[in-house]
Scaffold this active site. Structure first.
Site, PDB file in Angstrom:
ATOM      1  N   ARG A   1      -0.262  -9.138  13.238  1.00 51.13           N
ATOM      2  CA  ARG A   1      -0.728  -8.228  12.304  1.00 51.13           C
ATOM      3  C   ARG A   1      -1.874  -8.768  11.338  1.00 51.13           C
ATOM      4  O   ARG A   1      -3.000  -8.282  10.833  1.00 51.13           O
ATOM      5  CB  ARG A   1       0.343  -7.376  11.728  1.00 51.13           C
ATOM      6  CG  ARG A   1       0.959  -6.523  12.648  1.00 51.13           C
ATOM      7  CD  ARG A   1       2.154  -5.816  12.176  1.00 51.13           C
ATOM      8  NE  ARG A   1       1.883  -4.765  10.925  1.00 51.13           N
ATOM      9  CZ  ARG A   1       2.698  -4.395  10.157  1.00 51.13           C
ATOM     10  NH1 ARG A   1       3.951  -4.912  10.299  1.00 51.13           N
ATOM     11  NH2 ARG A   1       2.364  -3.522   9.070  1.00 51.13           N
TER      12      ARG A   1
ATOM     13  N   ARG B   1      -9.900   0.793   9.475  1.00 52.22           N
ATOM     14  CA  ARG B   1      -9.515  -0.487   9.766  1.00 52.22           C
ATOM     15  C   ARG B   1     -10.474  -1.453  10.497  1.00 52.22           C
ATOM     16  O   ARG B   1     -10.195  -2.526  10.587  1.00 52.22           O
ATOM     17  CB  ARG B   1      -8.079  -0.490  10.709  1.00 52.22           C
ATOM     18  CG  ARG B   1      -6.995  -0.007   9.890  1.00 52.22           C
ATOM     19  CD  ARG B   1      -5.461  -0.173  10.832  1.00 52.22           C
ATOM     20  NE  ARG B   1      -4.323  -0.149  10.057  1.00 52.22           N
ATOM     21  CZ  ARG B   1      -3.049  -0.001  10.600  1.00 52.22           C
ATOM     22  NH1 ARG B   1      -2.992  -0.144  11.845  1.00 52.22           N
ATOM     23  NH2 ARG B   1      -2.136  -0.077   9.573  1.00 52.22           N
TER      24      ARG B   1
ATOM     25  N   ARG C   1      11.577  -6.351   4.645  1.00 55.12           N
ATOM     26  CA  ARG C   1      10.987  -4.762   4.581  1.00 55.12           C
ATOM     27  C   ARG C   1      11.759  -4.061   5.246  1.00 55.12           C
ATOM     28  O   ARG C   1      11.900  -4.305   6.492  1.00 55.12           O
ATOM     29  CB  ARG C   1       9.479  -4.639   4.551  1.00 55.12           C
ATOM     30  CG  ARG C   1       9.085  -3.255   4.101  1.00 55.12           C
ATOM     31  CD  ARG C   1       7.485  -3.302   4.339  1.00 55.12           C
ATOM     32  NE  ARG C   1       6.859  -3.293   5.624  1.00 55.12           N
ATOM     33  CZ  ARG C   1       5.768  -2.989   5.830  1.00 55.12           C
ATOM     34  NH1 ARG C   1       4.631  -2.653   4.854  1.00 55.12           N
ATOM     35  NH2 ARG C   1       5.167  -3.079   6.980  1.00 55.12           N
TER      36      ARG C   1
ATOM     37  N   LYS D   1       0.787  -1.287  -0.132  1.00 55.87           N
ATOM     38  CA  LYS D   1       0.034  -0.011  -0.056  1.00 55.87           C
ATOM     39  C   LYS D   1       0.892   1.225  -0.003  1.00 55.87           C
ATOM     40  O   LYS D   1       0.587   2.252  -0.724  1.00 55.87           O
ATOM     41  CB  LYS D   1      -0.969   0.157   1.185  1.00 55.87           C
ATOM     42  CG  LYS D   1      -1.961  -0.971   1.216  1.00 55.87           C
ATOM     43  CD  LYS D   1      -2.988  -1.010   2.356  1.00 55.87           C
ATOM     44  CE  LYS D   1      -2.338  -1.082   3.738  1.00 55.87           C
ATOM     45  NZ  LYS D   1      -1.942  -2.223   4.113  1.00 55.87           N
TER      46      LYS D   1
ATOM     47  N   ARG E   1      11.324  -1.953  11.300  1.00 56.21           N
ATOM     48  CA  ARG E   1      10.333  -1.584  12.297  1.00 56.21           C
ATOM     49  C   ARG E   1       9.948  -2.848  13.040  1.00 56.21           C
ATOM     50  O   ARG E   1      10.129  -3.759  12.670  1.00 56.21           O
ATOM     51  CB  ARG E   1       8.805  -1.081  11.701  1.00 56.21           C
ATOM     52  CG  ARG E   1       9.196   0.126  10.967  1.00 56.21           C
ATOM     53  CD  ARG E   1       7.942   0.750  10.353  1.00 56.21           C
ATOM     54  NE  ARG E   1       6.635  -0.081  10.336  1.00 56.21           N
ATOM     55  CZ  ARG E   1       5.765  -0.154   9.764  1.00 56.21           C
ATOM     56  NH1 ARG E   1       5.853   0.790   8.471  1.00 56.21           N
ATOM     57  NH2 ARG E   1       4.793  -0.640   9.621  1.00 56.21           N
TER      58      ARG E   1
END
Length: 218
Positions: A175, A92, A131, A17, A164
């Site tokens: 998640r 969300r 990532r 995204k 992160r």
């Protein structure tokens, strides 16, 4: 495509995204509003909101609605009708979607299109494991197998790359689990309103972007 486009980007963690939002921001000339970036900004400034959000984000859990809605709506409603925006990471859950719709109805600025990027779970786990994010400009980067983040710099600003806390293996699984349970119902909310476009996201960035632009009529 008109500059006043009001768009929501939807998809699980690792769907791309953020990358698509940057491409769309540049091509459509609209404001990119990332809930994650807003929270990290407050965290970096040491605000009360940032500290409250930190404990949830680091565990891969959703930040509570009362914290999320106020800050996101404040940002959204500061954007002029002519500018338009791309929402990334919000809403969300159905309650957030309802609050967003209510606020936009009050300003005659309804959502034009919701783009749902679909990615298989094995691909999500593979992507998130590699990532990294630029510490300076927050641009996302994907490291290939064997690549070392310490020796690689941001493509956009040459800043330092880091992973992160919520991209660690356990947090990633949490998640995805939270997304499937709490966030997927939002798709039904927007499908009923006739603004949802499903895009397969296992393809390359360029292929996904082409399909998104086609869904937007560009």
């Amino acid at each position: 495509m008109a500059q006043g486009l009001r768009l929501v980007l939807f998809g699980p963690p690792g769907a791309g995204k953020g990358t698509q939002a940057q491409l769309l921001r540049d091509s459509l000339k609209v404001t990119h509003i990332s809930s994650g970036d807003l929270f990290r900004h407050h965290l970096g400034q040491g605000t009360e909101l940032g500290l409250r959000a930190k404990e949830y984000m680091n565990k891969g859990e959703l930040v509570p609605d009362e914290v999320t809605i106020d800050i996101i709506l404040d940002k959204i409603l500061s954007v002029s009708d002519e500018e338009g925006f791309i929402l990334d990471g919000f809403p969300r859950n159905p309650h957030q979607a309802e609050e967003l719709e209510k606020a936009l109805n009050g300003k005659s600025r309804n959502i034009d299109k919701v783009v749902h990027i679909e990615v298989s779970e094995p691909e999500l786990l593979r992507r998130l494991g590699g990532r990294y994010v630029c510490r300076a400009c927050q641009a996302p980067h994907a490291l290939g197998e064997g690549e070392d983040a310490a020796s690689k710099k941001c493509d956009q600003c040459c800043g330092e790359l880091y992973q992160r806390d919520d991209d660690g293996p356990e947090a990633v699984k949490k998640r995805i689990e939270v997304y499937n349970k709490e966030t997927m119902p939002v798709l039904g909310f927007y499908r009923e309103r006739g603004v949802l476009a499903d895009i397969p996201g296992d393809n390359t960035v360029e292929q996904v972007n082409k399909q998104v632009m086609e869904a937007l009529g560009a």
